[in-house]
Write an enzyme that holds these catalytic residues in place. Structure first.
Site, mmCIF file in Angstrom:
data_model
loop_
_atom_site.group_PDB
_atom_site.id
_atom_site.type_symbol
_atom_site.label_atom_id
_atom_site.label_comp_id
_atom_site.label_asym_id
_atom_site.label_seq_id
_atom_site.Cartn_x
_atom_site.Cartn_y
_atom_site.Cartn_z
ATOM 1 N N PHE A 3 61.215 3.662 -5.745
ATOM 2 C CA PHE A 3 62.327 4.275 -5.028
ATOM 3 C C PHE A 3 62.104 5.777 -4.955
ATOM 4 O O PHE A 3 61.504 6.365 -5.863
ATOM 5 C CB PHE A 3 63.658 3.995 -5.737
ATOM 6 C CG PHE A 3 64.386 2.828 -5.140
ATOM 7 C CD1 PHE A 3 63.936 1.537 -5.361
ATOM 8 C CD2 PHE A 3 65.504 3.023 -4.346
ATOM 9 C CE1 PHE A 3 64.592 0.451 -4.792
ATOM 10 C CE2 PHE A 3 66.173 1.951 -3.779
ATOM 11 C CZ PHE A 3 65.715 0.663 -3.994
ATOM 12 N N ASP A 15 61.823 13.653 -15.604
ATOM 13 C CA ASP A 15 60.384 13.938 -15.637
ATOM 14 C C ASP A 15 59.951 14.590 -16.945
ATOM 15 O O ASP A 15 58.784 14.567 -17.295
ATOM 16 C CB ASP A 15 60.014 14.838 -14.448
ATOM 17 C CG ASP A 15 60.168 14.077 -13.137
ATOM 18 O OD1 ASP A 15 59.710 12.921 -13.086
ATOM 19 O OD2 ASP A 15 60.786 14.606 -12.194
ATOM 20 N N ASN A 43 69.476 12.959 -15.211
ATOM 21 C CA ASN A 43 69.369 12.949 -13.752
ATOM 22 C C ASN A 43 70.643 12.329 -13.230
ATOM 23 O O ASN A 43 71.145 11.385 -13.837
ATOM 24 C CB ASN A 43 68.194 12.072 -13.307
ATOM 25 C CG ASN A 43 66.864 12.726 -13.556
ATOM 26 O OD1 ASN A 43 66.741 13.583 -14.417
ATOM 27 N ND2 ASN A 43 65.877 12.305 -12.804
ATOM 28 N N LYS A 49 51.802 6.834 -6.412
ATOM 29 C CA LYS A 49 52.166 5.831 -7.428
ATOM 30 C C LYS A 49 51.350 4.552 -7.279
ATOM 31 O O LYS A 49 51.351 3.723 -8.179
ATOM 32 C CB LYS A 49 53.651 5.476 -7.307
ATOM 33 C CG LYS A 49 54.583 6.655 -7.346
ATOM 34 C CD LYS A 49 55.279 6.783 -8.657
ATOM 35 C CE LYS A 49 56.154 8.033 -8.646
ATOM 36 N NZ LYS A 49 56.746 8.303 -9.927
ATOM 37 N N PRO A 99 56.350 9.789 -19.532
ATOM 38 C CA PRO A 99 55.395 8.898 -18.855
ATOM 39 C C PRO A 99 55.920 8.506 -17.479
ATOM 40 O O PRO A 99 57.134 8.374 -17.299
ATOM 41 C CB PRO A 99 55.331 7.672 -19.777
ATOM 42 C CG PRO A 99 56.530 7.757 -20.653
ATOM 43 C CD PRO A 99 56.948 9.197 -20.720
HETATM 44 O O1 C5P Z 1 58.095 10.514 -9.578
HETATM 45 P P1 C5P Z 1 59.333 10.451 -8.766
HETATM 46 O O2 C5P Z 1 60.567 10.609 -9.567
HETATM 47 O O3 C5P Z 1 59.324 11.379 -7.633
HETATM 48 O O4 C5P Z 1 59.333 8.964 -8.119
HETATM 49 C C1 C5P Z 1 60.436 8.111 -8.061
HETATM 50 C C2 C5P Z 1 60.045 6.705 -8.423
HETATM 51 O O5 C5P Z 1 59.267 6.674 -9.593
HETATM 52 C C3 C5P Z 1 61.249 5.852 -8.748
HETATM 53 O O6 C5P Z 1 60.922 4.513 -8.437
HETATM 54 C C4 C5P Z 1 61.397 6.027 -10.248
HETATM 55 O O7 C5P Z 1 62.107 4.961 -10.844
HETATM 56 C C5 C5P Z 1 59.946 6.106 -10.682
HETATM 57 N N1 C5P Z 1 59.687 6.954 -11.847
HETATM 58 C C6 C5P Z 1 59.178 6.406 -13.015
HETATM 59 N N2 C5P Z 1 58.889 7.194 -14.079
HETATM 60 C C7 C5P Z 1 59.067 8.530 -14.019
HETATM 61 C C8 C5P Z 1 59.567 9.109 -12.836
HETATM 62 C C9 C5P Z 1 59.882 8.293 -11.766
HETATM 63 O O8 C5P Z 1 59.022 5.192 -13.078
HETATM 64 N N3 C5P Z 1 58.781 9.258 -15.073
#
Ligand code: C5P
Length: 422
Positions: free
Chosen positions: A346, A300, A231, A364, A328
């Site tokens: 974030f 992801d 990413n 979340k 996860p």
């Molecule tokens: O799930 P998404 O990427 O849209 O959400 C972003 C937030 O979730 C950020 O705080 C990121 O650090 C966290 N995140 C996570 N584990 C993942 C994906 C995102 O902790 N697998």
């Protein structure tokens, strides 16, 4: 020579003003040098602190002048250097009073064994020790520098305890190779670390005693030994938040994906590559943390059919068919812990920030989610953060990432449950 040095300093300062944040603007620091080989390192410190806007009055003990000349310190600070309590340049002959009144801090670096003993016992037999006794409520910071046996000597350790009791802040010492060839504790911390400590000193201690866990940077998922899927994330925001949390008095663990950024001073960094490694490291520290700030851009998916050998572009089947498995959700998992830390998420979105960020916060299960527009923030040095919480939405002023991080840390501290924020 003095006015020339001053003019050059002013010109340099205004040229640099636009490039670096003036972290010590309007601060007047009395810098005391005592006898030790580490004196030469303070030349660099004075230059760097000056770039940050500090006005530095250098005071040297006679022993310090054996290691570096007052001329060097005068040229770099652009101000007269003081050594002698009977200095005839001071009209009222009270340099010890004039120098300390209105000063924002006194910093003694290097602080020798002898000078620490004098400080601990309130002795005043040269200008520097006298002004320390005369300092009133002006904060005193010292960076000890001595041989390891001198540092470990029971008398020195007794003096250290007395100084701490008197509210003197010790910076270091560090461990390592010493000028005498021995190895151990007693080395002065480096000039850039002294600068970081001084800058931190002026930040409000809103997270004192809190253990803060932060993820930052990208994650990197291997396709084969030479190729990865990642990413985009510079890690700058997460690293700035780690620095800001540490400056605010927290004990900080920073779990970071691959980024060349230097670790902020005083922060413990755990380097990881993949999302699953990040997950393992976070879960190891989550329960013992008070706050979790999830800034990392976590992938992801990971590649299920990754190859142990480099995939050949000349392979019979053509382009490889990659299969993905889900990673996860680290933040959601930490937020669901029974006795877990207070969580901040974030969200970097490319469109519909408000809708996506609010939906993400609920999904979340975190009390606070910080949103920003990915196209504005990616690789940039300025960021505009928007806070999403039950009470609604708050936009913070667009500002350099470190300033934004400090503002965010203050917002987080304000929201921590009282039982957690003692
Ligand atoms: O799930 P998404 O990427 O849209 O959400 C972003 C937030 O979730 C950020 O705080 C990121 O650090 C966290 N995140 C996570 N584990 C993942 C994906 C995102 O902790 N697998």
């Amino acid at each position: 020579m003095n006015s020339c040095a001053g003019a050059v300093k002013d010109a340099n300062a205004s040229n640099r003003e636009s490039r670096i944040m003036l972290e010590l603007a309007n601060k007047r620091i009395v810098l005391g040098l005592t006898g030790g080989i580490a004196c030469y390192k303070l030349a660099e410190f004075v230059r760097r602190a000056g770039e940050h806007g500090a006005t530095i009055d250098v005071v040297m003990t006679p022993a310090a002048t054996q290691f570096i000349t007052p001329v060097t310190m005068q040229a770099l600070s652009g101000r007269p250097v003081f050594i002698d309590p009977w200095d005839a340049r001071v009209p009222n002959n009270m340099a010890h009073i004039n120098l300390t009144r209105g000063a924002d801090a006194i910093l003694i670096a290097p602080a020798s064994t002898d000078f620490m003993a004098k400080l601990a016992h309130g002795m005043a037999d040269d200008l520097l020790s006298t002004l320390c006794v005369a300092r009133g409520d002006c904060p005193l910071l010292i960076a000890p520098a001595m041989n390891r046996e001198m540092w470990l000597n029971p008398a020195t350790q007794r003096n250290v305890a007395l100084l701490r009791q008197d509210g003197v802040q010790l910076l270091g010492p560090a461990e390592g190779e010493q000028a005498c060839g021995e190895v151990g504790s007693g080395r002065m911390i480096e000039p850039d670390q002294i600068l970081a400590e001084l800058i931190a000193f002026f930040q409000p201690k809103v997270l004192e005693g809190q253990r803060v866990l932060i993820t930052a940077g990208p994650t990197s998922e291997r396709i084969d030994p030479v190729r990865v899927i990642t990413n985009r994330s510079s890690g700058k925001t997460g690293f700035a938040i780690a620095q800001a949390a540490r400056e605010a008095g927290a004990e900080v663990i920073l779990i970071s994906g691959p980024t060349p950024l230097p670790t902020p001073y005083g922060v413990t960094r755990i380097p990881v590559e993949s999302a699953r490694q990040m997950h393992a490291a976070v879960m190891q520290h989550a329960s013992s943390s008070d706050v979790f700030i999830s800034v990392a851009a976590v992938a992801d998916w990971h590649v299920v059919n990754r190859s142990d050998q480099k995939l050949k572009k000349t392979a019979a089947g053509g382009a490889p068919q990659l299969e993905f498995g889900p990673n996860p959700d680290i933040l959601a998992e930490v937020a669901a812990l029974q006795t877990g830390p207070w969580c901040v998420g974030f969200a970097a979105e490319t469109e519909n920030l408000v809708e996506h960020a609010e939906a993400k916060r609920r999904r979340k299960g975190v009390p606070l989610l910080v949103g920003n527009l990915a196209q504005h923030v990616m690789d940039a040095d300025i960021t505009e953060l928007v806070l999403f919480e039950d009470a609604g939405r708050t936009s913070l002023t667009p500002q350099p990432k470190l300033q934004a991080a400090r503002a965010l840390v203050r917002e987080i501290a304000r929201r921590l449950p009282k039982t957690n924020n003692t």
